[in-house]
Enzyme design. Structure first.
Site, mmCIF file in Angstrom:
data_model
loop_
_atom_site.group_PDB
_atom_site.id
_atom_site.type_symbol
_atom_site.label_atom_id
_atom_site.label_comp_id
_atom_site.label_asym_id
_atom_site.label_seq_id
_atom_site.Cartn_x
_atom_site.Cartn_y
_atom_site.Cartn_z
ATOM 1 N N LYS A 69 -18.148 16.835 -14.305
ATOM 2 C CA LYS A 69 -19.411 16.155 -14.017
ATOM 3 C C LYS A 69 -19.168 14.815 -13.332
ATOM 4 C CE LYS A 69 -20.973 19.719 -15.798
ATOM 5 N NZ LYS A 69 -19.644 20.336 -15.886
ATOM 6 N N GLY A 120 -14.940 33.708 -7.151
ATOM 7 C CA GLY A 120 -15.887 33.730 -8.258
ATOM 8 C C GLY A 120 -17.071 32.830 -7.987
ATOM 9 N N HIS A 166 -45.710 9.399 -17.480
ATOM 10 C CA HIS A 166 -45.869 9.520 -16.023
ATOM 11 C C HIS A 166 -45.269 8.290 -15.359
ATOM 12 C CE1 HIS A 166 -47.757 10.407 -12.159
ATOM 13 N NE2 HIS A 166 -48.142 9.127 -12.112
#
Length: 464
Positions: free
Chosen positions: A52, A182, A443
């Site tokens: 990551k 893969g 929000h």
């Protein structure tokens, strides 16, 4: 040989093992842990965390490069470059902080840690080859947490240009040509990151599409991103082996055509398997489930007081699953009544865009005999996504049509890994669509898309 005794001995210092040891120590259980390499296991050292970090660095570099042209954000940079050696130092610094932290947590919990290779003598005896003098430990409970290892392909043995994820994460130089074998989450995560760093990347996949473990609707935005990045896909193709000069990979299509892809490195990402060799596990003659150790809902093996947790117990091979199992086993040993029966275990694919699933997909819900109610909400209708210039993707909910109980969540888009907690909360608490729709969401956030998806399933979404 030194002789020691303890109530609990844990073999393996990865997420499943160290969590089991820490929790047992917190509960007053005399505990010892043995780890042959570094604490933290695959996840902290050569897996989840460093990958990551590399993905983040690649994303930051790609963004910087995009500002060299006409950016809609109005940002202009003259040029962008990356010093991969410094990037690796930064990444290793993160790993070091986390592994040092694990060691401190084990000490705080009173766990005695041995660095060395364990060899099982019997279900209550383990020999440890430590640096100075071998140690034999007698224990009442034995927890096996040896993790997993990459699957090696017979015609592509590791070495030379053939590398695994461990070596891919440690590259000091960006390869000119990288072939990834893969198209699962490991291959695509690393392939996309190295493409953003400048490598020409080709992906070879034996099936007809990328991310075959996920349904096609979810993987479609990832496919579009791969095409934008210029990653070449060779689907329905198999890897046959290196060329004689070891500078290319021979592949064969489903039509029996064979051709060569240039390759400085070939990254084999063909999956992982439980690590069962190297510590005399076979001497216990435990019941097995294929390559994995068979366990019940309390992670008990077929031998009394021998437990197995994490990747050693098979799919899904996820660090958070192993942690939950390890914590549970420690509490059972301490006298608690626990069972490992989660409603959902979230899985995240850190591609670009990210992909997260929890619970049942529409097809799985239908196959279970339940009539599913399915709804989507696109991020192009979400203010936060638009303000981050990341409007690709959607949230999807699966619920029972008769009573609206939520059965599953899926999402694909920028940063959707962070929605996994909300998904699992609703599933574990048996929430209905009305419950999620009635919660006031902040929000502007991506989380609003979760509420709007529930609202849309009920027939009255507000912003689409």
């Amino acid at each position: 040989m030194k002789n020691k005794t303890t109530t609990l001995l844990v073999i393996g210092g990865g997420p499943a093992g160290y969590v089991a040891a820490i929790r047992a120590g917190q509960l007053g259980v005399p505990t010892m842990l043995v780890e042959a390499d570094r604490l933290g296991g695959t996840c902290l050292n050569i897996g989840c965390i460093p990958s990551k970090a590399l993905i983040h660095a690649a994303d930051a570099y790609a963004h910087a490069q995009s500002y060299a042209g006409e950016s809609p954000l109005g940002i202009r940079v003259s040029s962008a470059s990356i010093d991969l050696v410094q990037t690796q130092r930064w990444k290793e610094g993160i790993v070091g902080k986390l592994t040092t932290g694990v060691a401190a947590l084990l000490r705080r919990a009173g766990v005695q840690v041995f660095k060395g290779r364990a060899t099982i003598v019997d279900g209550k005896t383990v020999d440890i080859a430590v640096a100075d003098e071998p140690v034999r430990i007698q224990c009442e409970h034995l927890v096996l947490a040896t993790g997993s290892e990459p699957v090696e392909l017979p015609n592509l043995r590791y070495g030379g240009p053939v590398i695994g994820s461990t070596e891919a994460l440690a590259l000091a130089k960006v390869p000119r040509h990288l072939v990834v074998v893969g198209a699962g989450y490991i291959g695509l995560e690393l392939g996309m990151a190295l493409r953003k760093l400048g490598a020409e990347v080709a992906v070879v996949e034996a099936t007809a599409r990328i991310l075959p473990a996920y349904d096609e609707e979810l993987s479609r935005p990832v496919l579009a991103s791969l095409q934008r990045l210029g990653v070449t896909l060779h689907l329905n193709c198999t890897a046959e082996g290196l060329t004689e000069q070891s500078n290319g990979l021979r592949i064969r299509s489903s039509k029996a055509d064979e051709y060569v892809l240039p390759a400085d490195h070939v990254l084999v990402a063909a999956g992982r398997r439980p690590r069962t060799a190297g510590f005399n596990l076979e001497s216990l003659a435990l019941d097995m489930n294929g390559r994995a150790v068979k366990v019940d809902a309390q992670c008990r093996t077929s031998m009394r007081n021998v437990w197995a947790v994490g990747d050693l117990t098979g799919e899904p091979m996820l660090a958070h699953r192993g942690m939950a199992q390890g914590e549970m086993v420690a509490e059972i040993i301490a006298g608690a009544k626990r069972r490992f029966e989660p409603v959902a275990i979230p899985a995240v694919c850190f591609t670009d865009p990210e992909l997260v699933v929890a619970g049942l997909s529409p097809a799985e819900a239908a196959a279970s005999g339940q009539e599913p109610l399915v709804a989507h909400f696109p991020f192009m209708a979400n203010g936060r996504a638009l303000s981050m210039d990341a409007a690709e993707g959607f949230v999807r909910v699966v619920a029972r049509k008769d009573n609206h109980q939520i059965l599953g969540w899926q999402a694909v888009g920028h940063g959707v890994s962070e929605l996994s907690a909300a998904f699992c909360h609703s599933l574990e608490m048996g929430a209905r669509l009305e419950d999620v729709a009635g919660i006031i969401h902040a929000h502007p956030t991506l989380g609003e898309a979760v509420q709007e998806t529930a609202l849309r399933a009920l027939g009255h979404a507000l912003h689409v």
